[in-house]
Design an enzyme around this catalytic site. Sequence first.
Site, PDB file in Angstrom:
ATOM      1  CG  HIS A 200       2.161  -1.714   1.850  1.00 55.08           C
ATOM      2  ND1 HIS A 200       2.512  -2.524   2.889  1.00 55.08           N
ATOM      3  CD2 HIS A 200       0.876  -2.012   1.566  1.00 55.08           C
ATOM      4  CE1 HIS A 200       1.484  -3.301   3.205  1.00 55.08           C
ATOM      5  NE2 HIS A 200       0.483  -3.012   2.421  1.00 55.08           N
ATOM      6  N   GLY A 209      -1.563  -6.036   2.032  1.00 58.78           N
ATOM      7  CA  GLY A 209      -2.975  -5.861   2.353  1.00 58.78           C
ATOM      8  C   GLY A 209      -3.191  -4.854   3.461  1.00 58.78           C
ATOM      9  CG  LEU A 235      -3.605  -3.772  -3.205  1.00 58.51           C
ATOM     10  CD1 LEU A 235      -3.840  -2.378  -3.751  1.00 58.51           C
ATOM     11  CD2 LEU A 235      -4.752  -4.203  -2.303  1.00 58.51           C
ATOM     12  CG  ASP A 236      -0.225  -4.249  -1.140  1.00 51.87           C
ATOM     13  OD1 ASP A 236      -0.198  -3.015  -1.266  1.00 51.87           O
ATOM     14  OD2 ASP A 236      -0.992  -4.839  -0.360  1.00 51.87           O
ATOM     15  CD  GLU A 237       2.345  -9.243  -5.531  1.00 50.55           C
ATOM     16  OE1 GLU A 237       3.354  -9.573  -6.187  1.00 50.55           O
ATOM     17  OE2 GLU A 237       2.104  -9.671  -4.399  1.00 50.55           O
TER      18      GLU A 237
END
Lengths: 292, 292, 292, 292
Positions: A200, A209, A235-237
């Site tokens: 990311h 995001g 998402l992204d976690e």
Amino acid sequence: MRLQMNDALHQDVGRLTISCADRPGIVAAVAGFLAQAGANLIHADQHSSDPEGGRFFMRVEFHLAELPERESDIRTGFTQLAEQFGMSWQLSAESEVPTVAIFASESDHCLLDLLWRWRRGELAMNLAHVVSNHERLRSDVGAFNVAFHHIPMDDHEAGEQRMLDLLAPHAIDLVVLARYMRILSADFLERVGCPLINIHHSFLPAFAGADPYGAAHERGVKLIGATAHYVTAELDEGPIIAQDTAAVSHRDTVADLKRLGADLERSVLAQAVRWHIERRILPDGRRTVVFR
Amino acid sequence: MRLQMNDALHQDVGRLTISCADRPGIVAAVAGFLAQAGANLIHADQHSSDPEGGRFFMRVEFHLAELPERESDIRTGFTQLAEQFGMSWQLSAESEVPTVAIFASESDHCLLDLLWRWRRGELAMNLAHVVSNHERLRSDVGAFNVAFHHIPMDDHEAGEQRMLDLLAPHAIDLVVLARYMRILSADFLERVGCPLINIHHSFLPAFAGADPYGAAHERGVKLIGATAHYVTAELDEGPIIAQDTAAVSHRDTVADLKRLGADLERSVLAQAVRWHIERRILPDGRRTVVFR
Amino acid sequence: MRLQMNDALHQDVGRLTISCADRPGIVAAVAGFLAQAGANLIHADQHSSDPEGGRFFMRVEFHLAELPERESDIRTGFTQLAEQFGMSWQLSAESEVPTVAIFASESDHCLLDLLWRWRRGELAMNLAHVVSNHERLRSDVGAFNVAFHHIPMDDHEAGEQRMLDLLAPHAIDLVVLARYMRILSADFLERVGCPLINIHHSFLPAFAGADPYGAAHERGVKLIGATAHYVTAELDEGPIIAQDTAAVSHRDTVADLKRLGADLERSVLAQAVRWHIERRILPDGRRTVVFR
Amino acid sequence: MRLQMNDALHQDVGRLTISCADRPGIVAAVAGFLAQAGANLIHADQHSSDPEGGRFFMRVEFHLAELPERESDIRTGFTQLAEQFGMSWQLSAESEVPTVAIFASESDHCLLDLLWRWRRGELAMNLAHVVSNHERLRSDVGAFNVAFHHIPMDDHEAGEQRMLDLLAPHAIDLVVLARYMRILSADFLERVGCPLINIHHSFLPAFAGADPYGAAHERGVKLIGATAHYVTAELDEGPIIAQDTAAVSHRDTVADLKRLGADLERSVLAQAVRWHIERRILPDGRRTVVFR
């Protein structure tokens, strides 16, 4: 660290990773088992998340003459010990390199860096496939003699099914998302049956995001970052593996942030992939234990 | 990492450091010995300088109920094991904090940082004395309720003798040279009878000797550094413990380099002292093994 | 920073670099001249090595409509002003990209990184030739559609002559030594007629000379580095452009230092080349002024 | 950079900061004005947020003989020029040091570092007051001969009023929140009438709000950070001045993160305060331009 021994000996190097509830005597039991088997420890790392009531993690690299021939006996013997302590564990020879697929979109920096590190021997993996939702990187991948598959994602569900069909026969151990810009469904994540590592382009949890560089510029931060993490349905976690940051200033436009960030992204992702395939990463709930 | 347990338990935390010729079974023997004694491992780190014919280093932090009462028995038992493997070893309770003397001259940044970290509990040591060849820092040291001794060095030999006389009754475990600007004689180093840690204001081996910031500016380097090392009779040649660098530019004058360098010096020295008193550093000839 | 304007406008962006003895009124004179010509300043950086009796350095990036048509007049006008202040100066349009040759040996990391950054538009240069004393990198270079020349250096003098013959027709503005492992003669440096940038695999002045990673490992340093510098007849003594370091530990073998160092080398060299071709570097005797 | 000149000359060093809509000729006009006045530029930095329709920022450090006597004339003259370009501007002599108040709570690391840097001459400011909602740091502050005021905040509104009453007679130019753990009301921020700089113990915008180290540990990040920012009525949302990060691992407890973070916090805050009092920071909406 890379062990320096000739290739013939790599097959005699084993890696054992363990996690279980912490209690006295684990290291003694594991080291004793390996010593009795005639193994010589090269590295041993361990960690307890809490000395009282916490979880225990261990990674051992050892040398054992004729490991391939003896692996089955070792496994049988260790299973008993593991049951006694309630261990989750994995054993593999250094020579058993994982099979990896890389997904990319249009950006080449993460993908090319992985291909180059793989070619020069920094990443001990079988590179089965590169999958992309664009044609753009085909010739770059071809130069490394790696199979390139263009799987468009206009029909997302059909695309995911094609990817699963492609990967199924190969016993994939790891999927690397090297700036793959489509969100994979929870269903895909479950069916693919192996861990996925994503890069990311921000220092998560900041700027989760889309468009993190635009958001970073708008907020006026003085550093940008990149985060490699395991992919989960949220998402992204997912659990963070590696992160790094670089200083920026008012002079830097969004385009500059993207350029500077690309250097971070490729190095952070390569590091995470390296640690994963060397079995240095042990999951700890939402976090990771990384034995470097 | 600091273990988080209440103070009463610190006396039950032991630290064992070992070095010997590498051979199979060492970890199993040590871990087995400790397990049999009822100890629970908190951390264990080990390193082999070479899997074949190299030297083995190990540091174990363990918890053992009633360690003070049992320490003597543990020592007796471990001596046997140590003889078997030809080990050099040290055992101590975390509660046995070392006695330290700090030498300084006129610069206050390293000294004050050590005093402040000691006061807030970051450095577990008894601070016996601050010695200086100047009066300048007396009141600063007094504010921390630490004894300050002004020992002029115009007569170098007499000065060194006074320092030895001062330290002799205190069983000093470590002398820290916190920007002490006089060169101590080989005779002093031998007679003081404990390790000394020095901070050098360059990234050694670059700019060894006097006025490293002036030399760095003259050479036009784009980074400056600081190096904490053990003191040996050969100036600036002792085993390196910790180093760090910071970026500089054409805008920076020698005065800027000194200001920026002071921040590096104090953090690098504090780190080295911390690692030493937590027994994280094992000598390996001209190098150091640092278990962080 | 990259200016964000469409390509058609790049030819109207000029870069003026100046150095002269410092005295009052220089910035006013230069800015006044450019304003009168109708130019709009995009960036202006200046530096004085010493407010009294020092040297003055300036770099101006400006926009001037129809710069190509008006460049000749601008030059004539500025020549007068430059004479008045005794200036050394260079004027060029951003669209006049320098012609560059890269020399490499067997290591690919610096070369491939430069080729990749050039292809993606990070390095605004004409890449005329890659020269190597080995065949090994031919196909890698070919994939970027850049000419590759194998010039063996067994006969050093003949080799250098062949390189000069190759470069002569191309008005080379810069030679980049991307881990080129042969020492070029003072005679060659003079006859090639353009600056050369080299990457040295240590944080100079530490570990000058051959095998810096071996020397760093032997010395037991806790950080390794890389240095990009202009090449002079005195080996490893040229003006430093960029440097960076990375932390290492007792676990790292010489092979690890080389692997970790390769990442530093390629990023530090790319940075130096970028700054050079954007005319951000002004020589200041043995040092450099770098307007970033 | 610090100019190295004797103290008598500091009063002849002026600093001019400007911001206005960008258009051609600004630098020429400013440099021309200063040259005509007989000033010699020491540094000049400028920035345009966008070459077309953006905002222009400039900072000039200059030497002008007898600046104090001539300041009034300079101001009159420059006012005309400023009106012509619609400039916001500030002029001050380097010798006019700002008056500063520091607010702290129980943590000493940021406060002591500022006091120490101020005492050694790194921070050119009049330190008017230290205000705390606790008694704990009184003697530490006293050692630096700075007034300490204990203003409890159990009654928040009354506390804020007492602080305003205390500061009112002193023409405070800056309030530094050195780990001041109470949230100041929008009303207070308006009435105090000067900028406030705060240090937040995370790399904002990550972990805004309370207990960032706990949140960072829970999330399993691999780096921690600190952010210095101007205070606005929206908590943790003010313009960012400086940020830095440090690597952490699974070994680090929340207590370790706090200890490691304290080193970041004190250095990042000191840097921001230094830049502010040297007038290096120009606001740009929600962002800052920092001329280093």
